[in-house]
Scaffold this motif. Structure first.
Motif, PDB file in Angstrom:
ATOM      1  N   ASP A   1      -2.471 -27.105 -27.455  1.00  0.00           N
ATOM      2  CA  ASP A   1      -1.450 -26.990 -26.409  1.00  0.00           C
ATOM      3  C   ASP A   1      -0.409 -25.935 -26.780  1.00  0.00           C
ATOM      4  O   ASP A   1      -0.004 -25.121 -25.939  1.00  0.00           O
ATOM      5  CB  ASP A   1      -0.747 -28.334 -26.205  1.00  0.00           C
ATOM      6  N   VAL A   2       0.040 -25.960 -28.026  1.00  0.00           N
ATOM      7  CA  VAL A   2       1.050 -24.997 -28.462  1.00  0.00           C
ATOM      8  C   VAL A   2       0.480 -23.583 -28.437  1.00  0.00           C
ATOM      9  O   VAL A   2       1.137 -22.643 -27.991  1.00  0.00           O
ATOM     10  CB  VAL A   2       1.568 -25.349 -29.877  1.00  0.00           C
ATOM     11  N   ALA A   3      -0.755 -23.442 -28.904  1.00  0.00           N
ATOM     12  CA  ALA A   3      -1.396 -22.121 -28.912  1.00  0.00           C
ATOM     13  C   ALA A   3      -1.504 -21.561 -27.499  1.00  0.00           C
ATOM     14  O   ALA A   3      -1.233 -20.372 -27.265  1.00  0.00           O
ATOM     15  CB  ALA A   3      -2.773 -22.223 -29.557  1.00  0.00           C
ATOM     16  N   ALA A   4      -1.893 -22.412 -26.549  1.00  0.00           N
ATOM     17  CA  ALA A   4      -2.005 -21.956 -25.163  1.00  0.00           C
ATOM     18  C   ALA A   4      -0.644 -21.520 -24.623  1.00  0.00           C
ATOM     19  O   ALA A   4      -0.540 -20.533 -23.891  1.00  0.00           O
ATOM     20  CB  ALA A   4      -2.580 -23.079 -24.302  1.00  0.00           C
ATOM     21  N   ALA A   5       0.420 -22.240 -25.020  1.00  0.00           N
ATOM     22  CA  ALA A   5       1.757 -21.933 -24.521  1.00  0.00           C
ATOM     23  C   ALA A   5       2.275 -20.596 -25.034  1.00  0.00           C
ATOM     24  O   ALA A   5       3.064 -19.922 -24.354  1.00  0.00           O
ATOM     25  CB  ALA A   5       2.726 -23.041 -24.909  1.00  0.00           C
ATOM     26  N   VAL A   6       1.829 -20.193 -26.231  1.00  0.00           N
ATOM     27  CA  VAL A   6       2.307 -18.921 -26.792  1.00  0.00           C
ATOM     28  C   VAL A   6       1.267 -17.811 -26.672  1.00  0.00           C
ATOM     29  O   VAL A   6       1.489 -16.690 -27.132  1.00  0.00           O
ATOM     30  CB  VAL A   6       2.731 -19.090 -28.273  1.00  0.00           C
ATOM     31  N   GLY A   7       0.114 -18.110 -26.061  1.00  0.00           N
ATOM     32  CA  GLY A   7      -0.878 -17.083 -25.779  1.00  0.00           C
ATOM     33  C   GLY A   7      -1.700 -16.636 -26.964  1.00  0.00           C
ATOM     34  O   GLY A   7      -2.139 -15.471 -27.032  1.00  0.00           O
ATOM     35  N   LEU A   8      -1.954 -17.545 -27.939  1.00  0.00           N
ATOM     36  CA  LEU A   8      -2.790 -17.219 -29.086  1.00  0.00           C
ATOM     37  C   LEU A   8      -3.910 -18.234 -29.216  1.00  0.00           C
ATOM     38  O   LEU A   8      -3.834 -19.327 -28.652  1.00  0.00           O
ATOM     39  CB  LEU A   8      -1.958 -17.233 -30.378  1.00  0.00           C
ATOM     40  N   THR A   9      -4.942 -17.876 -29.971  1.00  0.00           N
ATOM     41  CA  THR A   9      -5.980 -18.858 -30.252  1.00  0.00           C
ATOM     42  C   THR A   9      -5.438 -19.852 -31.281  1.00  0.00           C
ATOM     43  O   THR A   9      -4.558 -19.516 -32.083  1.00  0.00           O
ATOM     44  CB  THR A   9      -7.240 -18.191 -30.832  1.00  0.00           C
ATOM     45  N   PRO A  10      -5.930 -21.094 -31.291  1.00  0.00           N
ATOM     46  CA  PRO A  10      -5.460 -22.072 -32.281  1.00  0.00           C
ATOM     47  C   PRO A  10      -5.618 -21.577 -33.719  1.00  0.00           C
ATOM     48  O   PRO A  10      -4.734 -21.776 -34.552  1.00  0.00           O
ATOM     49  CB  PRO A  10      -6.335 -23.292 -31.999  1.00  0.00           C
ATOM     50  N   GLY A  11      -6.744 -20.901 -34.016  1.00  0.00           N
ATOM     51  CA  GLY A  11      -6.969 -20.417 -35.366  1.00  0.00           C
ATOM     52  C   GLY A  11      -5.950 -19.366 -35.786  1.00  0.00           C
ATOM     53  O   GLY A  11      -5.427 -19.396 -36.913  1.00  0.00           O
ATOM     54  N   HIS A  12      -5.683 -18.426 -34.875  1.00  0.00           N
ATOM     55  CA  HIS A  12      -4.719 -17.369 -35.181  1.00  0.00           C
ATOM     56  C   HIS A  12      -3.327 -17.960 -35.364  1.00  0.00           C
ATOM     57  O   HIS A  12      -2.597 -17.600 -36.305  1.00  0.00           O
ATOM     58  CB  HIS A  12      -4.712 -16.327 -34.064  1.00  0.00           C
ATOM     59  N   LEU A  13      -2.943 -18.877 -34.480  1.00  0.00           N
ATOM     60  CA  LEU A  13      -1.620 -19.481 -34.568  1.00  0.00           C
ATOM     61  C   LEU A  13      -1.468 -20.262 -35.876  1.00  0.00           C
ATOM     62  O   LEU A  13      -0.427 -20.195 -36.542  1.00  0.00           O
ATOM     63  CB  LEU A  13      -1.369 -20.401 -33.379  1.00  0.00           C
ATOM     64  N   THR A  14      -2.503 -20.994 -36.250  1.00  0.00           N
ATOM     65  CA  THR A  14      -2.461 -21.750 -37.502  1.00  0.00           C
ATOM     66  C   THR A  14      -2.212 -20.818 -38.684  1.00  0.00           C
ATOM     67  O   THR A  14      -1.383 -21.099 -39.553  1.00  0.00           O
ATOM     68  CB  THR A  14      -3.784 -22.509 -37.711  1.00  0.00           C
ATOM     69  N   THR A  15      -2.929 -19.698 -38.709  1.00  0.00           N
ATOM     70  CA  THR A  15      -2.776 -18.736 -39.806  1.00  0.00           C
ATOM     71  C   THR A  15      -1.358 -18.184 -39.867  1.00  0.00           C
ATOM     72  O   THR A  15      -0.740 -18.109 -40.933  1.00  0.00           O
ATOM     73  CB  THR A  15      -3.775 -17.584 -39.651  1.00  0.00           C
ATOM     74  N   VAL A  16      -0.820 -17.802 -38.715  1.00  0.00           N
ATOM     75  CA  VAL A  16       0.513 -17.197 -38.669  1.00  0.00           C
ATOM     76  C   VAL A  16       1.583 -18.186 -39.109  1.00  0.00           C
ATOM     77  O   VAL A  16       2.441 -17.869 -39.943  1.00  0.00           O
ATOM     78  CB  VAL A  16       0.821 -16.674 -37.243  1.00  0.00           C
TER      79      VAL A  16
END
Length: 298
Positions: free
Chosen positions: A203-218
């Motif tokens: 849900d958070v990844a969709a809200a910020v426009g990133l894939t879950p994997g990319h967001l987790t890494t960042v």
């Protein structure tokens, strides 16, 4: 004096301490380095709350960043210093958000200074030392007497100290404020706005426009923790507030932080706080000794 912090977990072998928020605990604590063990001692450790260290003799302030592995400021020549610890949630709703979101809080922002060693040093002008000495003494007097309104009085004195810190740190952290962390700011804005409903990494990844994997890494690279860790921390902060400030049933507290299963909430709360929600609401009086015992304090 009651220890201000307690060990709650380890991150890559480094102990993490949270501010004690048991019922009856003060929102502010003052520790003199001489004669007291500090949370974490002189070993590397992490505070999940802001710490302000004051060295009167050297007229130096250290702002200890939350979430950063630091060695005790004692190693930086302030063994006779004074530590001011406080619960950021006591400063208002913005203080309850996870610490990276403090970039929007004028009194908490200086603690998210981004220094690699987790310590921001500020030199205190000689003209300000009488103010610091007298204000810290006033905090200690309120905590010692515990007269009616002592919590509010201690927080009022703390606020004056933090205002002075913000002014002293204005030039040091100005560049950081201007550059900012727009992605992190957006992530924690989403968590803060939606932690009361079912919320996942996806849900958070969709809200910020990133894939879950990319967001987790960042997020892990920049904060050392996962998005789910931050969602859980925000929920636990709100749960502690609801348990302290209301008589809501445990199931309703769980529902208000986005969890539909009271049993799962109880297990999660116990895992992160050391005792069950009902025990925490009662001040931990019915908790087993191991859960009530706090670590040696910094």
């Amino acid at each position: 004096m009651t220890h201000a912090a307690r060990l709650v977990r380890h991150e890559r072998g480094v102990p993490v301490y949270e501010y004690r928020t048991d019922l009856g605990s003060s929102p502010v604590a003052v520790l003199h380095a001489a004669g007291h063990e500090r949370p974490g001692g002189d070993r590397p450790h992490i505070h999940a709350f802001p710490v302000l260290m004051y060295a009167p003799d050297a007229r130096v302030l250290y702002l200890v960043a939350p979430g950063r592995a630091v060695e005790s400021p004692a190693l930086h020549g302030i063994r006779d210093g004074i530590g001011v610890y406080f619960d950021p949630a006591a400063l208002g709703p913005d203080g309850r958000a996870p610490w990276p979101a403090w970039r929007a809080h004028p009194l908490l922002f200086p603690f998210v200074h981004g220094k690699a060693d987790g310590l921001l040093r500020l030199d205190l002008p000689a003209s300000r030392q009488p103010f610091w000495d007298s204000t810290i003494a006033s905090v200690e007097a309120e905590l010692a007497r515990r007269a009616d309104g002592y919590r509010e009085a201690a927080l009022a004195h703390l606020t004056l100290l933090l205002i002075d810190v913000a002014r002293l740190a204005a030039d040091v952290v100005g560049d950081l404020r201007r550059s900012g962390e727009p992605l992190l700011a957006k992530v924690f804005e989403v968590i803060d706005q939606r932690h009361t409903e079912p919320l996942s990494l996806r849900d958070v990844a969709a809200a910020v426009g990133l894939t879950p994997g990319h967001l987790t890494t960042v997020v892990r690279r920049r904060t050392g923790r996962t998005v789910q860790d931050w969602i859980t921390e925000r929920r636990m902060t709100e749960a502690r507030r609801l348990l302290a400030d209301t008589d809501l049933p445990i199931a309703e507290v769980a529902r208000r932080i986005g969890l539909s299963d009271p049993g799962y909430f109880t297990r999660m709360f116990r895992h992160h706080n050391g005792i069950a929600p009902r025990q925490w609401r009662n001040g931990g009086l019915s908790a087993p000794p191991a859960a009530r015992r706090s670590p040696e304090s910094s």
